[in-house]
Design a protein around this motif. Sequence first.
Motif: not given
Ligand SMILES: [Zn+2]
Length: 103
Positions: A59-64, A96-101
Amino acid sequence: MPIEEIHQMALKAVPSLGIATVYRTLKSLLEEGIIKTVELPGQPVHYEEAHKGHHHHFFCNSCHGVFELEKCPGDIHQLAPKRFQVTDHEIILYGACADCAKS
Ligand SMILES: [Zn+2]
Ligand SMILES: [Zn+2]
């Protein structure tokens, strides 16, 4: 994916489709075992295909966003105390997923 997203996708094919119809369809798919629900704390219920077999989620905390993980550590049932019978487990990784990281 959450029901809102499923509804948005379905609207492209059938513009008049109501959310109640989506709910009914998901309910019968669930009963037939074609899809299953994924519950994440604080998130709307996600639906996914049931045939994918045992896997876990990120679960990505930034983009959900919810991402599927292919691997399972497998031997975590040994964490349970002696004489406890473990029948199933859920693992959710947060971060954080790759995009958000990147950003
Ligand atoms: Zn994300
Ligand atoms: Zn597992």
